[in-house]
Design an enzyme around this catalytic site. Sequence first.
Site, PDB file in Angstrom:
ATOM      1  N   THR A 127       0.915  -1.103   0.191  1.00  0.00           N
ATOM      2  CA  THR A 127      -0.080  -0.154  -0.198  1.00  0.00           C
ATOM      3  C   THR A 127       0.853   1.426  -0.111  1.00  0.00           C
ATOM      4  O   THR A 127       2.006   1.233   0.600  1.00  0.00           O
ATOM      5  CB  THR A 127      -1.035  -0.108   1.456  1.00  0.00           C
ATOM      6  OG1 THR A 127      -1.511   1.163   1.468  1.00  0.00           O
ATOM      7  CG2 THR A 127      -0.192  -0.302   2.526  1.00  0.00           C
ATOM      8  N   ASP A 128       0.359   2.076  -0.463  1.00  0.00           N
ATOM      9  CA  ASP A 128       0.919   3.536  -0.434  1.00  0.00           C
ATOM     10  C   ASP A 128       1.209   4.207   0.857  1.00  0.00           C
ATOM     11  O   ASP A 128       2.086   5.084   1.244  1.00  0.00           O
ATOM     12  CB  ASP A 128       0.328   4.811  -1.292  1.00  0.00           C
ATOM     13  CG  ASP A 128      -1.285   5.104  -0.777  1.00  0.00           C
ATOM     14  OD1 ASP A 128      -1.510   4.465   0.093  1.00  0.00           O
ATOM     15  OD2 ASP A 128      -1.672   5.928  -1.526  1.00  0.00           O
ATOM     16  N   GLU A 129       0.360   3.443   1.882  1.00  0.00           N
ATOM     17  CA  GLU A 129       0.334   3.929   3.246  1.00  0.00           C
ATOM     18  C   GLU A 129       1.763   3.645   3.822  1.00  0.00           C
ATOM     19  O   GLU A 129       2.076   4.341   4.908  1.00  0.00           O
ATOM     20  CB  GLU A 129      -0.638   3.398   4.074  1.00  0.00           C
ATOM     21  CG  GLU A 129      -2.117   3.802   3.571  1.00  0.00           C
ATOM     22  CD  GLU A 129      -3.239   3.611   4.831  1.00  0.00           C
ATOM     23  OE1 GLU A 129      -2.810   3.315   5.934  1.00  0.00           O
ATOM     24  OE2 GLU A 129      -4.255   3.705   4.340  1.00  0.00           O
ATOM     25  N   TYR A 155      -1.670  -0.454  11.216  1.00  0.00           N
ATOM     26  CA  TYR A 155      -1.698  -1.269  10.071  1.00  0.00           C
ATOM     27  C   TYR A 155      -0.601  -0.590   9.205  1.00  0.00           C
ATOM     28  O   TYR A 155      -0.102  -1.796   8.652  1.00  0.00           O
ATOM     29  CB  TYR A 155      -3.314  -0.498   9.177  1.00  0.00           C
ATOM     30  CG  TYR A 155      -3.439  -0.900   7.949  1.00  0.00           C
ATOM     31  CD1 TYR A 155      -3.424  -2.465   7.275  1.00  0.00           C
ATOM     32  CD2 TYR A 155      -3.245   0.036   7.042  1.00  0.00           C
ATOM     33  CE1 TYR A 155      -3.552  -2.670   6.065  1.00  0.00           C
ATOM     34  CE2 TYR A 155      -3.187  -0.288   5.566  1.00  0.00           C
ATOM     35  CZ  TYR A 155      -3.376  -1.450   5.031  1.00  0.00           C
ATOM     36  OH  TYR A 155      -3.333  -1.685   3.830  1.00  0.00           O
ATOM     37  N   LYS A 159       2.205  -3.403   7.375  1.00  0.00           N
ATOM     38  CA  LYS A 159       2.490  -3.464   5.938  1.00  0.00           C
ATOM     39  C   LYS A 159       3.772  -3.306   5.628  1.00  0.00           C
ATOM     40  O   LYS A 159       4.545  -3.712   4.585  1.00  0.00           O
ATOM     41  CB  LYS A 159       1.466  -2.573   4.981  1.00  0.00           C
ATOM     42  CG  LYS A 159      -0.043  -3.126   5.144  1.00  0.00           C
ATOM     43  CD  LYS A 159      -0.382  -4.470   4.775  1.00  0.00           C
ATOM     44  CE  LYS A 159       0.073  -4.501   3.276  1.00  0.00           C
ATOM     45  NZ  LYS A 159      -0.740  -5.925   2.629  1.00  0.00           N
TER      46      LYS A 159
HETATM   47  P1  NAD Z   1     -10.240  -6.771   2.536  1.00  0.00           P
HETATM   48  O1  NAD Z   1     -10.183  -6.445   4.118  1.00  0.00           O
HETATM   49  O2  NAD Z   1     -11.377  -6.368   1.892  1.00  0.00           O
HETATM   50  O3  NAD Z   1      -9.953  -8.427   2.317  1.00  0.00           O
HETATM   51  C1  NAD Z   1      -9.055  -8.975   2.935  1.00  0.00           C
HETATM   52  C2  NAD Z   1      -9.089 -10.482   2.773  1.00  0.00           C
HETATM   53  O4  NAD Z   1      -8.314 -11.189   3.383  1.00  0.00           O
HETATM   54  C3  NAD Z   1     -10.392 -10.952   3.482  1.00  0.00           C
HETATM   55  O5  NAD Z   1     -11.309 -11.781   2.596  1.00  0.00           O
HETATM   56  C4  NAD Z   1      -9.989 -11.893   4.755  1.00  0.00           C
HETATM   57  O6  NAD Z   1     -10.998 -12.861   5.079  1.00  0.00           O
HETATM   58  C5  NAD Z   1      -8.879 -12.548   4.190  1.00  0.00           C
HETATM   59  N1  NAD Z   1      -7.955 -12.565   5.527  1.00  0.00           N
HETATM   60  C6  NAD Z   1      -7.689 -12.022   6.508  1.00  0.00           C
HETATM   61  N2  NAD Z   1      -6.886 -12.660   7.239  1.00  0.00           N
HETATM   62  C7  NAD Z   1      -6.315 -13.768   6.694  1.00  0.00           C
HETATM   63  C8  NAD Z   1      -5.418 -14.930   7.049  1.00  0.00           C
HETATM   64  N3  NAD Z   1      -5.152 -14.811   8.168  1.00  0.00           N
HETATM   65  N4  NAD Z   1      -5.610 -16.013   6.218  1.00  0.00           N
HETATM   66  C9  NAD Z   1      -6.183 -15.946   5.071  1.00  0.00           C
HETATM   67  N5  NAD Z   1      -6.844 -14.845   4.479  1.00  0.00           N
HETATM   68  C10 NAD Z   1      -7.131 -13.616   5.733  1.00  0.00           C
HETATM   69  O7  NAD Z   1      -8.980  -6.135   2.089  1.00  0.00           O
HETATM   70  P2  NAD Z   1      -8.610  -5.365   0.526  1.00  0.00           P
HETATM   71  O8  NAD Z   1      -9.046  -3.897   0.912  1.00  0.00           O
HETATM   72  O9  NAD Z   1      -9.314  -6.191  -0.550  1.00  0.00           O
HETATM   73  O10 NAD Z   1      -7.003  -5.468   0.618  1.00  0.00           O
HETATM   74  C11 NAD Z   1      -6.382  -6.444  -0.015  1.00  0.00           C
HETATM   75  C12 NAD Z   1      -4.696  -6.215   0.317  1.00  0.00           C
HETATM   76  O11 NAD Z   1      -4.581  -4.827  -0.326  1.00  0.00           O
HETATM   77  C13 NAD Z   1      -4.389  -5.912   1.667  1.00  0.00           C
HETATM   78  O12 NAD Z   1      -3.042  -6.392   1.511  1.00  0.00           O
HETATM   79  C14 NAD Z   1      -4.284  -4.424   1.590  1.00  0.00           C
HETATM   80  O13 NAD Z   1      -3.283  -4.095   2.513  1.00  0.00           O
HETATM   81  C15 NAD Z   1      -3.914  -3.970   0.160  1.00  0.00           C
HETATM   82  N6  NAD Z   1      -4.393  -2.721  -0.339  1.00  0.00           N
HETATM   83  C16 NAD Z   1      -5.668  -2.192  -0.054  1.00  0.00           C
HETATM   84  C17 NAD Z   1      -6.040  -1.057  -0.544  1.00  0.00           C
HETATM   85  C18 NAD Z   1      -7.531  -0.428  -0.354  1.00  0.00           C
HETATM   86  O14 NAD Z   1      -7.628   0.598  -0.857  1.00  0.00           O
HETATM   87  N7  NAD Z   1      -8.236  -1.375  -0.089  1.00  0.00           N
HETATM   88  C19 NAD Z   1      -4.959  -0.347  -1.470  1.00  0.00           C
HETATM   89  C20 NAD Z   1      -3.917  -0.596  -1.558  1.00  0.00           C
HETATM   90  C21 NAD Z   1      -3.413  -1.681  -0.712  1.00  0.00           C
HETATM   91  O1  DAU Z   2      -4.035   4.186   0.702  1.00  0.00           O
HETATM   92  C1  DAU Z   2      -4.393   2.825   0.628  1.00  0.00           C
HETATM   93  C2  DAU Z   2      -5.123   2.300   1.816  1.00  0.00           C
HETATM   94  O2  DAU Z   2      -6.419   2.809   1.775  1.00  0.00           O
HETATM   95  C3  DAU Z   2      -5.238   0.932   1.963  1.00  0.00           C
HETATM   96  O3  DAU Z   2      -3.958   0.344   2.167  1.00  0.00           O
HETATM   97  C4  DAU Z   2      -5.931   0.593   3.352  1.00  0.00           C
HETATM   98  O4  DAU Z   2      -6.345  -0.921   3.284  1.00  0.00           O
HETATM   99  C5  DAU Z   2      -7.308   1.193   2.813  1.00  0.00           C
HETATM  100  O5  DAU Z   2      -8.369   0.868   3.937  1.00  0.00           O
HETATM  101  C6  DAU Z   2      -7.439   2.641   2.682  1.00  0.00           C
HETATM  102  O6  DAU Z   2      -6.821   3.280   3.768  1.00  0.00           O
HETATM  103  P1  DAU Z   2      -7.847   4.816   4.142  1.00  0.00           P
HETATM  104  O7  DAU Z   2      -7.620   4.840   5.642  1.00  0.00           O
HETATM  105  O8  DAU Z   2      -7.342   5.809   3.385  1.00  0.00           O
HETATM  106  O9  DAU Z   2      -9.149   4.259   3.865  1.00  0.00           O
HETATM  107  P2  DAU Z   2     -10.807   4.560   4.648  1.00  0.00           P
HETATM  108  O10 DAU Z   2     -11.932   4.242   3.706  1.00  0.00           O
HETATM  109  O11 DAU Z   2     -10.610   3.957   5.889  1.00  0.00           O
HETATM  110  O12 DAU Z   2     -10.588   6.071   4.758  1.00  0.00           O
HETATM  111  C7  DAU Z   2     -10.505   7.008   3.811  1.00  0.00           C
HETATM  112  C8  DAU Z   2     -10.310   8.393   4.128  1.00  0.00           C
HETATM  113  O13 DAU Z   2     -11.712   8.761   4.752  1.00  0.00           O
HETATM  114  C9  DAU Z   2      -9.378   8.748   5.320  1.00  0.00           C
HETATM  115  O14 DAU Z   2      -9.052  10.008   5.407  1.00  0.00           O
HETATM  116  C10 DAU Z   2     -10.323   8.651   6.687  1.00  0.00           C
HETATM  117  C11 DAU Z   2     -11.565   9.115   6.010  1.00  0.00           C
HETATM  118  N1  DAU Z   2     -12.853   8.495   6.765  1.00  0.00           N
HETATM  119  C12 DAU Z   2     -12.979   7.190   6.918  1.00  0.00           C
HETATM  120  C13 DAU Z   2     -14.246   6.489   7.351  1.00  0.00           C
HETATM  121  C14 DAU Z   2     -14.260   5.307   7.395  1.00  0.00           C
HETATM  122  C15 DAU Z   2     -13.894   9.203   6.976  1.00  0.00           C
HETATM  123  O15 DAU Z   2     -13.999  10.650   7.161  1.00  0.00           O
HETATM  124  N2  DAU Z   2     -14.938   8.808   7.560  1.00  0.00           N
HETATM  125  C16 DAU Z   2     -15.140   7.590   7.930  1.00  0.00           C
HETATM  126  O16 DAU Z   2     -16.439   6.959   8.477  1.00  0.00           O
END
Ligand code: NAD
Ligand code: DAU
Length: 342
Positions: A127-129, A155, A159
């Site tokens: 992730t970019d985080e 988190y 990562k």
């Molecule tokens: P998500 O939370 O929607 O899905 C995670 C999945 O992993 C779920 O299906 C969960 O059951 C499974 N899981 C959790 N623990 C596990 C374990 N111990 N063994 C097997 N499976 C397990 O997450 P997402 O948003 O789809 O993110 C997927 C990946 O991409 C993550 O690694 C996250 O860090 C990365 N990522 C997410 C975003 C975003 O915006 N959502 C952006 C950049 C990177």
């Molecule tokens: O940048 C990549 C990341 O993006 C991934 O690595 C993470 O897995 C993914 O969850 C996401 O993280 P963020 O913290 O950016 O996403 P989130 O949707 O939780 O929040 C997006 C922005 O919105 C953040 O600035 C917090 C704000 N927010 C979020 C929630 C849930 C609110 O203002 N209100 C809310 O209720």
Amino acid sequence: MKQKILVTGGAGFIGGNFIHYMVNKYPDYFIINLDALTYAGNLGTCEAVEEKSNYKFIKGDITNREFIFDLFEREAFDMVVNFAAESHVDRSVADPEIFIKTNVLGTQVLMDASRTFGVKRYHQVSTDEVYGDLPLNRPDLLFKEDTPLHTSSPYSASKASADLLVLAYHRTFGLPITISRCSNNYGPYHFPEKLIPLMISRALNDEALPVYGNGENVRDWLHVYDHCTAIDLILHKGRIGEVYNIGGNNERTNLEVVQTILKALNKPESLITYVKDRPGHDLRYAIDSTKLKTELGWEPTYNFETGIKQTIEWYLENKKWWENIISGDYKNYFKEQYGDQS
Ligand code: NAD
Ligand code: DAU
């Protein structure tokens, strides 16, 4: 060439979209989806590919070493793409431990098994985080692949720890790895605890929309389909040992995102409620994807306007998928996270 690919976390948001994408694009490949089905995993997400002959689901935990080693021995995977993770920043603030277990130790187990059983590519979805955040008043600054890691939440620290381990396994053991670091995804099957699906589902129910702080934090939004095409390219053409940034070039303040959703749904802005800020809240993320574009020829297909329109339509047409989720345990989570403020 035929490939057997292990996709972990394929019942989650991005992994699920990647499963759809790969199963349909590569009928000759065999795709195995390994997921522990935590609160974030949902088999309904993979329903459309369930019957395909090049797809199989296995329930299991990436931190269970014995189970993972048995699985790798039996299946002899060519490639591993690790999406499995605890992914929600707010949950990592409430309870960090599971983040270290799944995101760090789980990654190590998968890499140990990949070494032992000769996996030809281990891809880590990051992730970019991991780069921390950027100031709001410096739009010229972007994260590049060599930007120092500088994390804010349990988190992102988990990562970044995993990324360092992956790079170490490459240098020390020669494990053939790649890493991708992506900005915020949105699109179908996004769990409604995250900003965009949370706001769509609550606005549709005429419920208060909790915006953290003053809503000025900025995220760079990428449609999940474009994340899938990028990983596909990296798997097939990316250089071993390299990190690739993936970004949407669609920076928006949270408030702008919420206002866009309200406008599209024809709902009033009076639904917006400002709530207590997230501790350690990152100000701005912005990714420079030049390396991915120039080296591998990647281009996103969606911009934020076309992507958010498609996403809102999907949530309107697939109410059953998200209504199922918000009727269960989710209610307790929501109460604990937002308390009386919502
Ligand atoms: P998500 O939370 O929607 O899905 C995670 C999945 O992993 C779920 O299906 C969960 O059951 C499974 N899981 C959790 N623990 C596990 C374990 N111990 N063994 C097997 N499976 C397990 O997450 P997402 O948003 O789809 O993110 C997927 C990946 O991409 C993550 O690694 C996250 O860090 C990365 N990522 C997410 C975003 C975003 O915006 N959502 C952006 C950049 C990177
Ligand atoms: O940048 C990549 C990341 O993006 C991934 O690595 C993470 O897995 C993914 O969850 C996401 O993280 P963020 O913290 O950016 O996403 P989130 O949707 O939780 O929040 C997006 C922005 O919105 C953040 O600035 C917090 C704000 N927010 C979020 C929630 C849930 C609110 O203002 N209100 C809310 O209720």
